[in-house]
Design a protein around this motif. Structure first.
Motif, PDB file in Angstrom:
ATOM      1  N   LEU A  47      88.989  78.393  79.452  1.00  0.00           N
ATOM      2  CA  LEU A  47      89.557  78.885  78.195  1.00  0.00           C
ATOM      3  C   LEU A  47      90.727  79.832  78.463  1.00  0.00           C
ATOM      4  O   LEU A  47      90.615  80.774  79.239  1.00  0.00           O
ATOM      5  CB  LEU A  47      88.493  79.618  77.382  1.00  0.00           C
ATOM      6  CG  LEU A  47      87.444  78.753  76.680  1.00  0.00           C
ATOM      7  CD1 LEU A  47      86.333  79.632  76.108  1.00  0.00           C
ATOM      8  CD2 LEU A  47      88.083  77.925  75.570  1.00  0.00           C
ATOM      9  N   GLY A  48      91.853  79.561  77.827  1.00  0.00           N
ATOM     10  CA  GLY A  48      93.021  80.394  77.992  1.00  0.00           C
ATOM     11  C   GLY A  48      93.792  80.133  79.257  1.00  0.00           C
ATOM     12  O   GLY A  48      94.823  80.771  79.490  1.00  0.00           O
ATOM     13  N   GLU A 187      91.594  87.284  70.539  1.00  0.00           N
ATOM     14  CA  GLU A 187      91.850  85.870  70.269  1.00  0.00           C
ATOM     15  C   GLU A 187      90.534  85.125  70.040  1.00  0.00           C
ATOM     16  O   GLU A 187      89.550  85.342  70.746  1.00  0.00           O
ATOM     17  CB  GLU A 187      92.626  85.220  71.405  1.00  0.00           C
ATOM     18  CG  GLU A 187      91.860  85.065  72.710  1.00  0.00           C
ATOM     19  CD  GLU A 187      92.610  84.251  73.751  1.00  0.00           C
ATOM     20  OE1 GLU A 187      92.281  83.061  73.925  1.00  0.00           O
ATOM     21  OE2 GLU A 187      93.521  84.821  74.389  1.00  0.00           O
ATOM     22  N   ASN A 189      89.496  81.567  70.389  1.00  0.00           N
ATOM     23  CA  ASN A 189      90.063  80.407  71.081  1.00  0.00           C
ATOM     24  C   ASN A 189      89.176  79.178  70.878  1.00  0.00           C
ATOM     25  O   ASN A 189      87.989  79.189  71.219  1.00  0.00           O
ATOM     26  CB  ASN A 189      90.191  80.727  72.577  1.00  0.00           C
ATOM     27  CG  ASN A 189      90.909  79.634  73.353  1.00  0.00           C
ATOM     28  OD1 ASN A 189      90.661  78.449  73.195  1.00  0.00           O
ATOM     29  ND2 ASN A 189      91.795  80.070  74.237  1.00  0.00           N
ATOM     30  N   SER A 191      89.281  75.257  72.038  1.00  0.00           N
ATOM     31  CA  SER A 191      89.997  74.350  72.936  1.00  0.00           C
ATOM     32  C   SER A 191      89.259  73.023  73.063  1.00  0.00           C
ATOM     33  O   SER A 191      88.020  72.970  72.992  1.00  0.00           O
ATOM     34  CB  SER A 191      90.158  74.979  74.324  1.00  0.00           C
ATOM     35  OG  SER A 191      90.961  76.140  74.269  1.00  0.00           O
ATOM     36  N   GLY A 211      94.556  73.932  73.200  1.00  0.00           N
ATOM     37  CA  GLY A 211      93.786  75.052  72.657  1.00  0.00           C
ATOM     38  C   GLY A 211      94.567  75.740  71.557  1.00  0.00           C
ATOM     39  O   GLY A 211      95.797  75.858  71.638  1.00  0.00           O
ATOM     40  N   LYS A 213      94.643  79.315  69.235  1.00  0.00           N
ATOM     41  CA  LYS A 213      94.141  80.685  69.242  1.00  0.00           C
ATOM     42  C   LYS A 213      94.496  81.358  67.917  1.00  0.00           C
ATOM     43  O   LYS A 213      95.674  81.411  67.543  1.00  0.00           O
ATOM     44  CB  LYS A 213      94.778  81.485  70.386  1.00  0.00           C
ATOM     45  CG  LYS A 213      94.561  80.883  71.764  1.00  0.00           C
ATOM     46  CD  LYS A 213      95.322  81.660  72.822  1.00  0.00           C
ATOM     47  CE  LYS A 213      95.053  81.111  74.209  1.00  0.00           C
ATOM     48  NZ  LYS A 213      95.745  81.893  75.269  1.00  0.00           N
ATOM     49  N   ASP A 282      97.670  76.666  73.675  1.00  0.00           N
ATOM     50  CA  ASP A 282      97.672  76.318  75.095  1.00  0.00           C
ATOM     51  C   ASP A 282      97.697  74.801  75.205  1.00  0.00           C
ATOM     52  O   ASP A 282      97.048  74.103  74.409  1.00  0.00           O
ATOM     53  CB  ASP A 282      96.414  76.824  75.814  1.00  0.00           C
ATOM     54  CG  ASP A 282      96.235  78.332  75.724  1.00  0.00           C
ATOM     55  OD1 ASP A 282      97.243  79.049  75.588  1.00  0.00           O
ATOM     56  OD2 ASP A 282      95.068  78.781  75.790  1.00  0.00           O
ATOM     57  N   THR A 300     100.544  78.328  78.529  1.00  0.00           N
ATOM     58  CA  THR A 300      99.588  79.108  77.745  1.00  0.00           C
ATOM     59  C   THR A 300     100.298  80.161  76.891  1.00  0.00           C
ATOM     60  O   THR A 300     101.408  80.592  77.197  1.00  0.00           O
ATOM     61  CB  THR A 300      98.566  79.809  78.654  1.00  0.00           C
ATOM     62  OG1 THR A 300      99.257  80.635  79.614  1.00  0.00           O
ATOM     63  CG2 THR A 300      97.734  78.776  79.411  1.00  0.00           C
ATOM     64  N   ASP A 301      99.619  80.552  75.827  1.00  0.00           N
ATOM     65  CA  ASP A 301     100.077  81.619  74.937  1.00  0.00           C
ATOM     66  C   ASP A 301     101.452  81.338  74.334  1.00  0.00           C
ATOM     67  O   ASP A 301     102.384  82.137  74.430  1.00  0.00           O
ATOM     68  CB  ASP A 301     100.077  82.969  75.660  1.00  0.00           C
ATOM     69  CG  ASP A 301      98.666  83.499  75.873  1.00  0.00           C
ATOM     70  OD1 ASP A 301      97.892  83.499  74.904  1.00  0.00           O
ATOM     71  OD2 ASP A 301      98.341  83.892  77.008  1.00  0.00           O
TER      72      ASP A 301
END
Length: 468
Positions: A47-48, A187, A189, A191, A211, A213, A282, A300-301
């Motif tokens: 995750l993330g 967050e 999340n 995914s 993913g 968020k 993500d 990511t992000d």
């Protein structure tokens, strides 16, 4: 004319205390491998980092993370050796007394500082994390992850002025480059990853994932500009007469939940009403190459947080000039340097976006290492940040990590990290790994145990995982 504790608090502590208004550290296995995480993460640990890896089969179809936590503190102000020498007292007849610090000692402390010493704190905790994997539908992950931190860059002249004051006559201190930022956001999340129904000659399997968020911002503080200075200047008409002159110009933006407001009687709660909201994404790909190397790439992000409630600006744009009587200098400086506040406008901050590329293989795939007992995993990561928001950096980071199961229930992990705005770091971690339960500990600055007098970073992470 040295500054006493009152002026020191005006110059330093009032700025630092603003930070209270102010991720991959919850991946404990990865922290022990110098945060080499992209290709090795599976299930809830992905995750993330890379949502594609959630779909890869592993031990157990369901994984739960039990509040893993990571903390890292780094400062360029002092080494541990100098701190022990000057700020822990001196031993005398079984008691410790405050050490008298002379001018030579102050010079020694200041000389080891860079011109703009930086102090950084990073905290990350996964309040809840779970993943489910099934070959027919892929993998689904859900996590609630808190991110917090602060970065304070303080001009060395702040400390010189606090130590020596405005004597000798003609002293000038410039505070340009001083910046303070702090943040706390959460967050949620969700995914999803799946195996793609494609076949290529050089790939055994190919996975993809995405993913989303949902971000809740609880606190932010960031310096917009800071150009201040103080000096003791000679009078051109009367060279024996000096004038104390100061120019203060700064602007800082804050937003914080109700219990962070000093005028509110609200108390701390774990799920407060946010002062900012945002959405992030993500995306990832991963797959096993035919030579036994597993490769992974992710971004990511991607997204931002909009801060639109309880926004306050602290500002000052004043000058002062004092000639002659300096008996009330402390009160004058306190009044001049004190910041004013006003209602601020809503603003956005980017999430700490990054490109991640990673590789993983087992020693059994390498002829020179295939006869080693147990299981040895080798991994490499490249991390490139897209911005400098929320503690991010655009300086590339490289890391090498290993995990060795010489005993089936005792994994040993280590690694080296280079770049990312830090010095070379040596990480170490270990765990108790049973089939349905694991307990892990790690530090990405294990070298502090071997060079205690020169280390400037403390790092510790721990967490538990249940598999079903």
């Amino acid at each position: 004319m040295k500054l006493n504790n009152k002026i020191l608090s005006i110059v330093l502590l009032s700025a630092v205390l603003q930070t209270v208004l102010a991720g991959d550290r919850s991946n404990i296995r990865g922290v022990g491998m110098a945060r080499t995480v992209n290709a090795v993460s599976r299930g809830v640990d992905a995750l993330g980092i890379n949502p594609a890896n959630i779909a890869i089969p592993g031990r157990g179809n369901i994984n739960f993370n039990l509040a893993p936590f990571g903390l890292r503190v780094n400062t360029e102000l002092l080494t541990y050796g100098l701190y022990s020498e000057y700020f822990t007292g001196v031993d005398s007849v079984g008691k410790r007394w405050a050490k008298r610090i002379e001018s030579a000692d102050i010079d020694k402390i200041l000389n080891q500082m860079p011109d703009l010493p930086k102090t950084r704190i990073d905290i990350e905790s996964m309040i809840f994390g779970a993943s489910f994997q099934d070959p027919s539908i892929g993998g689904i992950g859900l996590g609630i992850i808190d991110h917090g931190g602060t970065v304070a860059t303080l001009s060395k002249d702040l400390f010189r002025m606090a130590a020596f004051g405005l004597e000798p006559a003609g002293s000038v201190y410039v505070f340009d480059g001083t910046e303070i930022s702090a943040w706390w956001y959460r967050e949620y999340n969700l995914s999803y990853g799946l195996k793609l129904p494609v076949e290529w000659r050089f790939l055994k399997d190919l996975y993809t994932g995405i993913g989303i968020k949902f971000i809740q911002g609880y606190g932010i503080s960031q310096s917009i500009h800071q150009t201040s200075s103080f000096g003791n200047y000679p009078d051109p008409v009367n060279p024996t007469q000096y004038t104390l002159r100061g120019d203060i110009d700064f602007l800082t933006t804050h937003a914080g939940v109700d219990f962070m407001n000093e005028n509110s009687d609200a108390s701390f709660i774990l799920f407060p009403a946010p002062v900012g909201n945002g959405i992030g994404f993500d995306i990832g790909l991963s797959g096993e190459l035919i030579n036994g190397v597993f490769a992974a790439v992710s971004v990511t992000d991607i997204g931002k947080i909009s801060w639109n409630r309880n926004v306050i600006e602290s500002y000052n744009n004043r000058s002062v000039a004092i000639t002659g009587d300096l008996s009330n200098i402390e009160d004058t400086l306190e009044n001049v340097t004190k910041g004013m506040t006003r209602q601020g406008a809503a603003f956005d901050t980017k999430l700490p976006g990054a490109l991640r590329i990673g590789f993983e293989t087992e020693a059994s795939e390498i002829p020179v290492l295939k006869y080693l007992p147990g299981k040895l995993v080798l991994a490499f990561d490249y991390l490139q940040g897209f911005n400098e928001s929320l503690g991010n950096t655009t300086k590339p980071r490289f890391s090498l990590g290993t995990e060795y199961y010489i005993l089936s229930v005792l994994p040993l992990r280590t690694g080296l990290a280079f770049g990312g705005g830090d010095k070379v770091r040596w990480a170490f971690g270990f765990g108790l790994d049973l089939y349905n339960f694991s307990l892990d500990f790690a530090s990405d600055n294990f070298g502090m145990l071997f060079i205690p007098k020169t280390f400037q970073t403390v790092s510790f992470s721990m967490g538990m995982k249940v598999r079903v």
